[in-house]
Design an enzyme around this catalytic site. Structure first.
Site, PDB file in Angstrom:
ATOM      1  N   ASP A  31       0.853  -1.188   0.000  1.00 32.02           N
ATOM      2  CA  ASP A  31       0.000   0.000   0.000  1.00 32.02           C
ATOM      3  C   ASP A  31       0.894   1.245   0.000  1.00 32.02           C
ATOM      4  OD1 ASP A  31      -3.220   0.519   1.031  1.00 32.02           O
ATOM      5  OD2 ASP A  31      -1.802   2.200   1.052  1.00 32.02           O
ATOM      6  N   ILE A  32       0.487   2.228  -0.813  1.00 29.26           N
ATOM      7  CA  ILE A  32       1.271   3.461  -0.958  1.00 29.26           C
ATOM      8  C   ILE A  32       1.235   4.303   0.325  1.00 29.26           C
ATOM      9  CG2 ILE A  32      -0.514   5.015  -1.869  1.00 29.26           C
ATOM     10  CD1 ILE A  32       1.475   5.680  -4.151  1.00 29.26           C
ATOM     11  N   HIS A 101     -10.247  -5.351  -2.895  1.00 30.40           N
ATOM     12  CA  HIS A 101      -8.883  -5.624  -2.440  1.00 30.40           C
ATOM     13  C   HIS A 101      -8.912  -5.990  -0.975  1.00 30.40           C
ATOM     14  CE1 HIS A 101      -9.862  -1.332  -2.349  1.00 30.40           C
ATOM     15  NE2 HIS A 101      -9.201  -1.266  -1.204  1.00 30.40           N
ATOM     16  N   HIS A 103      -6.953  -5.736   2.369  1.00 31.53           N
ATOM     17  CA  HIS A 103      -5.827  -5.102   3.062  1.00 31.53           C
ATOM     18  C   HIS A 103      -5.249  -6.169   3.986  1.00 31.53           C
ATOM     19  CE1 HIS A 103      -6.768  -0.738   2.365  1.00 31.53           C
ATOM     20  NE2 HIS A 103      -7.977  -1.210   2.186  1.00 31.53           N
TER      21      HIS A 103
HETATM   22  P1  AMP Z   1      -9.739   1.431   0.360  1.00 31.66           P
HETATM   23  O1  AMP Z   1      -9.836   2.749   1.070  1.00 31.66           O
HETATM   24  O2  AMP Z   1     -10.119   0.264   1.213  1.00 31.66           O
HETATM   25  O3  AMP Z   1     -10.458   1.450  -0.976  1.00 31.66           O
HETATM   26  O4  AMP Z   1      -8.202   1.203   0.078  1.00 31.66           O
HETATM   27  C1  AMP Z   1      -7.538   1.744  -1.023  1.00 31.66           C
HETATM   28  C2  AMP Z   1      -6.072   1.691  -0.696  1.00 31.66           C
HETATM   29  O5  AMP Z   1      -5.349   1.833  -1.902  1.00 31.66           O
HETATM   30  C3  AMP Z   1      -5.588   2.781   0.254  1.00 31.66           C
HETATM   31  O6  AMP Z   1      -5.044   2.176   1.418  1.00 31.66           O
HETATM   32  C4  AMP Z   1      -4.533   3.521  -0.568  1.00 31.66           C
HETATM   33  O7  AMP Z   1      -3.432   3.944   0.197  1.00 31.66           O
HETATM   34  C5  AMP Z   1      -4.142   2.473  -1.596  1.00 31.66           C
HETATM   35  N1  AMP Z   1      -3.622   2.977  -2.851  1.00 31.66           N
HETATM   36  C6  AMP Z   1      -4.177   3.904  -3.659  1.00 31.66           C
HETATM   37  N2  AMP Z   1      -3.417   4.092  -4.756  1.00 31.66           N
HETATM   38  C7  AMP Z   1      -2.369   3.244  -4.649  1.00 31.66           C
HETATM   39  C8  AMP Z   1      -1.229   2.947  -5.448  1.00 31.66           C
HETATM   40  N3  AMP Z   1      -1.011   3.569  -6.612  1.00 31.66           N
HETATM   41  N4  AMP Z   1      -0.351   2.020  -5.013  1.00 31.66           N
HETATM   42  C9  AMP Z   1      -0.548   1.386  -3.840  1.00 31.66           C
HETATM   43  N5  AMP Z   1      -1.604   1.608  -3.032  1.00 31.66           N
HETATM   44  C10 AMP Z   1      -2.500   2.534  -3.429  1.00 31.66           C
END
Ligand code: AMP
Length: 123
Positions: A31-32, A101, A103
């Site tokens: 995760d970023i 996804h 986590h």
């Molecule tokens: P959610 O809020 O459950 O939809 O989680 C989306 C997740 O995607 C968040 O934790 C973000 O930090 C992560 N995220 C968004 N863009 C990216 C990216 N380009 N690379 C890695 N993680 C990302």
């Protein structure tokens, strides 16, 4: 209507990601904006927008995501101490990317419950 998200671009290698696992059906990457020492997202390569879109045809794929989590837990030595696996759905669940996804959070003890109590006191 296209259901492409930023995760489709990661699957297609159009934007970079720190990939920790890949097979024909799933991809896992860091995760970023990590919320734990180890925070990866495990996604199906097939775009499914939310948990509400899980059906008889794709339900095995969702089980596969948990299989990937179990493999990563063993590989990164979190299986014994434990970890948190969570999937958010829509607004109240905190979902921001509409491609399901898991986590996977590990490396420290998790708190519970996972929300801030913002309910107003009833008069
Ligand atoms: P959610 O809020 O459950 O939809 O989680 C989306 C997740 O995607 C968040 O934790 C973000 O930090 C992560 N995220 C968004 N863009 C990216 C990216 N380009 N690379 C890695 N993680 C990302």
């Amino acid at each position: 209507m296209s259901n492409e998200t930023i995760f489709t671009k990661i699957i297609n290698k159009e934007i970079p990601a720190d990939i920790v696992y890949e097979d024909d059906h799933a991809l896992a990457f860091r995760d970023i904006n990590p919320q734990a020492p180890f925070h990866v997202l495990i996604i199906p390569k097939q775009a499914i927008a939310t948990i509400n879109d899980i059906n008889l045809e794709n339900r095995e794929l969702v089980g596969h995501l948990y299989y990937v989590a179990a493999q990563l837990a063993k590989e990164y030595q979190f299986a014994e101490n434990g970890y948190r696996v969570v999937m958010n759905c829509n607004n109240d669940g905190g979902q921001t990317v509409f491609h399901i996804h898991l986590h996977m959070l590990a490396g420290k003890a998790m708190g519970w419950p996972p929300y801030t109590n913002t309910l107003k006191q009833q008069d």
